[in-house]
Scaffold this motif. Structure first.
Motif, mmCIF file in Angstrom:
data_model
loop_
_atom_site.group_PDB
_atom_site.id
_atom_site.type_symbol
_atom_site.label_atom_id
_atom_site.label_comp_id
_atom_site.label_asym_id
_atom_site.label_seq_id
_atom_site.Cartn_x
_atom_site.Cartn_y
_atom_site.Cartn_z
ATOM 1 N N ALA A 60 0.835 -1.209 0.000
ATOM 2 C CA ALA A 60 0.000 0.000 0.000
ATOM 3 C C ALA A 60 0.865 1.254 0.000
ATOM 4 O O ALA A 60 0.578 2.232 -0.707
ATOM 5 N N LEU A 61 1.946 1.241 0.777
ATOM 6 C CA LEU A 61 2.865 2.380 0.817
ATOM 7 C C LEU A 61 3.405 2.680 -0.576
ATOM 8 O O LEU A 61 3.482 3.845 -1.000
ATOM 9 N N ALA A 62 3.772 1.627 -1.298
ATOM 10 C CA ALA A 62 4.343 1.814 -2.637
ATOM 11 C C ALA A 62 3.369 2.508 -3.574
ATOM 12 O O ALA A 62 3.784 3.296 -4.441
ATOM 13 N N TYR A 63 2.080 2.260 -3.406
ATOM 14 C CA TYR A 63 1.111 2.812 -4.353
ATOM 15 C C TYR A 63 0.476 4.117 -3.880
ATOM 16 O O TYR A 63 -0.171 4.807 -4.662
ATOM 17 N N VAL A 64 0.697 4.484 -2.622
ATOM 18 C CA VAL A 64 0.222 5.780 -2.128
ATOM 19 C C VAL A 64 1.207 6.894 -2.496
ATOM 20 O O VAL A 64 0.801 8.017 -2.810
ATOM 21 N N VAL A 65 2.488 6.588 -2.460
ATOM 22 C CA VAL A 65 3.513 7.612 -2.680
ATOM 23 C C VAL A 65 3.374 8.318 -4.031
ATOM 24 O O VAL A 65 3.471 9.552 -4.093
ATOM 25 N N PRO A 66 3.153 7.613 -5.144
ATOM 26 C CA PRO A 66 2.971 8.347 -6.416
ATOM 27 C C PRO A 66 1.819 9.343 -6.358
ATOM 28 O O PRO A 66 1.891 10.419 -6.983
ATOM 29 N N LEU A 67 0.769 9.010 -5.610
ATOM 30 C CA LEU A 67 -0.354 9.938 -5.465
ATOM 31 C C LEU A 67 0.093 11.204 -4.736
ATOM 32 O O LEU A 67 -0.336 12.314 -5.080
#
Length: 314
Positions: free
Chosen positions: A244-251
């Motif tokens: 989840a961390l990996a996919y929140v950061v681009p946002l």
């Protein structure tokens, strides 16, 4: 058996010990840090290349040390479901694996001398601590991996420090004088730290898969990994949080740091990530988790390329 066959078998054995399938964990931080450096106008090719060489040597040295110390401490047994370990299986003698560990770490330090020239004292400190912790992961009087600290080690050194350090040496080469004794202005930014988080998360997720697979045999051997301490459910929750961390950061880069839509490119890997997560949540056997381990490494590599590419293009 012919000498050629012996040579081929020994070559394969050393490749098994080096574990090239783990090298995405060394390449991904350099790819992301370099992508950000290009975006910020501080790209420096030679420091970037040397950062990768140093990271790869530390990764391989850590793999050699892990192979050696897990065997001599009895953590690797015939019951283990993971990939073949050369020391435990007798393919390479313990003395040779130990020597290879020392030589590889020495080469990492030698490579780091150029980076120290570029980045100064901060890189000297980070480099020496990285090499020491790579050895201490399974070696020394208090091996990190045996006391539930392996996940933290990977998150910090193969994520936070690796990405930020890659960006730092390139920015320092462009913005600062050689052999700096302090951290020059503009070389450690919030964007570099934020960009390190997805790499940290996915790199650590690789270790979580490994430790979930080996939970039972590690517990029997007295190797108290975080998976052994937490159990299957909590380890799976950790794995999910790291993804989840990996996919929140681009946002955050898009919404909070005013980067272009390109930074959302890593989101195209979400279906592949979901497939891996499903395996982790439903299986504990090596037959399923060995492929999942390789798939998580591939996910890290593709994610890093997408993230770096998005930073560069838009």
């Amino acid at each position: 058996m012919s000498s050629a066959e012996v040579e081929i078998s020994r070559t394969k054995a050393w490749l098994m010990a080096a574990r090239p399938q783990t090298l995405p964990a060394a390449a991904a931080p350099v790819i992301v840090g370099t992508g950000l450096a290009v975006h910020e106008g501080v790209f420096a090719p030679l420091p970037a290349v040397m950062a990768f060489v140093g990271a790869a040597l530390i990764q391989i040295g850590t793999n050699f040390a892990n192979d050696y110390y897990d065997a001599v401490k009895g953590a690797d047994t015939d019951d283990r479901e993971g990939f073949t370990r050369v020391t435990q299986s007798g393919l390479i003698s313990p003395e040779q694996v130990k020597l290879a560990t020392l030589v590889t770490f020495a080469l990492a330090i030698l490579t780091g001398t150029y980076l120290v020239y570029v980045g100064g004292v901060p890189i000297l400190v980070v480099g020496l601590v990285s090499v020491f912790c790579g050895w201490a992961y399974t070696g020394g009087p208090y091996p990190l991996g045996y006391h539930g600290l392996g996940d933290l080690f990977v998150f910090v050194f193969f994520g936070l420090i690796a990405v930020t350090g890659t960006y730092y040496v390139q920015a320092a080469a462009v913005l600062a004088e050689p052999l700096s004794t302090t951290i020059p202005a503009g070389t450690v930014t919030r964007e570099a730290i934020a960009a390190s988080l997805p790499v940290a998360g996915l790199s650590t997720a690789i270790l979580v898969v490994n430790n979930v697979r080996d939970k039972e045999t590690d517990a029997e051997a007295g190797k108290r990994t975080l998976a052994v301490r937490l159990g299957y459910r909590a380890s799976r929750l950790e794995f999910t949080a790291l993804f989840a961390l990996a996919y929140v950061v681009p946002l955050w880069f898009w919404l909070g740091a005013d980067f272009g839509l390109g930074v959302l490119l890593p989101l195209v890997t979400l279906p592949y990530a979901a497939m891996i997560a499903r395996t982790i949540w439903t299986r504990t056997d090596g037959e399923a988790l060995n492929p999942a381990l390789e798939q998580t490494g591939k996910l890290l590599a593709v994610y890093a390329l997408c993230f770096a590419g998005g930073l560069v293009v838009l």
